[in-house]
Design a protein around this motif. Structure first.
Motif, PDB file in Angstrom:
ATOM      1  N   ARG A 114       0.875  -1.036   0.042  1.00  0.00           N
ATOM      2  CA  ARG A 114      -0.040   0.029  -0.204  1.00  0.00           C
ATOM      3  C   ARG A 114       0.993   1.369  -0.087  1.00  0.00           C
ATOM      4  O   ARG A 114       1.962   1.238  -0.069  1.00  0.00           O
ATOM      5  N   TYR A 115       0.261   2.435  -0.145  1.00  0.00           N
ATOM      6  CA  TYR A 115       1.048   3.600  -0.145  1.00  0.00           C
ATOM      7  C   TYR A 115       1.845   3.910   0.840  1.00  0.00           C
ATOM      8  O   TYR A 115       3.016   4.151   0.895  1.00  0.00           O
ATOM      9  N   ALA A 116       1.661   3.333   2.340  1.00  0.00           N
ATOM     10  CA  ALA A 116       2.323   3.740   3.417  1.00  0.00           C
ATOM     11  C   ALA A 116       3.544   2.728   3.274  1.00  0.00           C
ATOM     12  O   ALA A 116       4.625   3.066   3.777  1.00  0.00           O
ATOM     13  N   ASP A 117       3.550   1.437   2.958  1.00  0.00           N
ATOM     14  CA  ASP A 117       4.657   0.794   2.494  1.00  0.00           C
ATOM     15  C   ASP A 117       5.493   1.249   1.653  1.00  0.00           C
ATOM     16  O   ASP A 117       6.742   1.244   1.838  1.00  0.00           O
ATOM     17  N   LEU A 134       6.213   4.424   1.347  1.00  0.00           N
ATOM     18  CA  LEU A 134       6.894   5.397   2.216  1.00  0.00           C
ATOM     19  C   LEU A 134       7.942   4.910   2.825  1.00  0.00           C
ATOM     20  O   LEU A 134       9.193   5.491   3.227  1.00  0.00           O
ATOM     21  N   HIS A 135       7.420   3.716   3.528  1.00  0.00           N
ATOM     22  CA  HIS A 135       8.394   3.075   4.501  1.00  0.00           C
ATOM     23  C   HIS A 135       9.477   2.416   3.791  1.00  0.00           C
ATOM     24  O   HIS A 135      10.784   2.826   4.009  1.00  0.00           O
ATOM     25  N   VAL A 171       2.731  14.302   5.064  1.00  0.00           N
ATOM     26  CA  VAL A 171       2.464  12.732   4.668  1.00  0.00           C
ATOM     27  C   VAL A 171       3.203  11.800   5.406  1.00  0.00           C
ATOM     28  O   VAL A 171       2.434  10.958   5.806  1.00  0.00           O
ATOM     29  N   PHE A 172       4.341  11.898   5.527  1.00  0.00           N
ATOM     30  CA  PHE A 172       4.999  11.011   6.233  1.00  0.00           C
ATOM     31  C   PHE A 172       4.928  10.824   7.758  1.00  0.00           C
ATOM     32  O   PHE A 172       4.799   9.826   8.208  1.00  0.00           O
ATOM     33  N   GLN A 173       4.435  11.976   8.196  1.00  0.00           N
ATOM     34  CA  GLN A 173       4.239  12.211   9.652  1.00  0.00           C
ATOM     35  C   GLN A 173       2.820  11.601   9.855  1.00  0.00           C
ATOM     36  O   GLN A 173       2.804  10.703  10.854  1.00  0.00           O
ATOM     37  N   HIS A 174       1.979  11.611   9.031  1.00  0.00           N
ATOM     38  CA  HIS A 174       0.844  10.970   8.954  1.00  0.00           C
ATOM     39  C   HIS A 174       0.745   9.451   9.147  1.00  0.00           C
ATOM     40  O   HIS A 174      -0.026   8.823   9.901  1.00  0.00           O
ATOM     41  N   TYR A 175       1.808   8.952   8.360  1.00  0.00           N
ATOM     42  CA  TYR A 175       2.071   7.648   8.659  1.00  0.00           C
ATOM     43  C   TYR A 175       2.859   7.141   9.687  1.00  0.00           C
ATOM     44  O   TYR A 175       3.618   5.863   9.777  1.00  0.00           O
ATOM     45  N   ILE A 215       6.215   7.921   9.920  1.00  0.00           N
ATOM     46  CA  ILE A 215       7.516   7.501   9.527  1.00  0.00           C
ATOM     47  C   ILE A 215       8.697   8.708   9.632  1.00  0.00           C
ATOM     48  O   ILE A 215       8.453   9.853   9.441  1.00  0.00           O
TER      49      ILE A 215
END
Length: 92
Positions: A46-49, A51-52, A81-85, A87
Motif C-alpha cells: 500500500r502507499y504507506a508501505d 513510504l516506509h 504525509v510522512f508524519q501522518h504514517y 515515518i
C-alpha cells in the motif's frame, strides 16, 4: 558510487538495498496512484508501505555512499504525509 563518504556496511545491508531496489521498481505506481494496492514479492503493498520502503532505501543508500539529497528534499517537502504514517528519516 558517488563522491560521498561510504560507511562500513554489512553484506546483509547490501543485500537489503538490492532487494528494496527491486521492490521500489515493482511498487512505484503507488507514488502516482496511492489508492491502489500492488501485489509483489508475496505480499500486498500500500502507499504507506511505499513510504516506509523509500525511507529505508534512502537510509541504506546513504550508508553505501550514494547522494540522497533528492530524497531528502522530497521527504521534507511532504513531511506532513510522512508524519501522518508515523515515518521518520534517520539520515543526515
Amino acid at each position: 558510487m558517488s563522491q560521498y563518504i561510504t560507511h562500513n556496511v554489512t553484506e546483509q545491508q547490501t543485500n537489503e538495498l538490492r532487494y528494496l531496489h527491486k521492490v521500489m521498481q515493482a511498487i512505484q505506481i503507488l507514488g502516482e496512484q496511492p489508492q491502489l494496492n500492488v501485489v509483489a514479492y508475496g505480499r500486498i503493498w500500500r502507499y504507506a508501505d511505499l513510504l516506509h520502503t523509500a525511507v529505508r532505501y534512502a537510509e541504506l543508500a546513504e550508508l553505501h555512499g550514494y547522494n540522497t539529497s533528492a530524497f531528502q528534499h522530497w521527504f521534507h517537502r511532504d513531511l506532513a504525509v510522512f508524519q501522518h504514517y508515523g515515518i521518520a528519516l534517520r539520515i543526515s
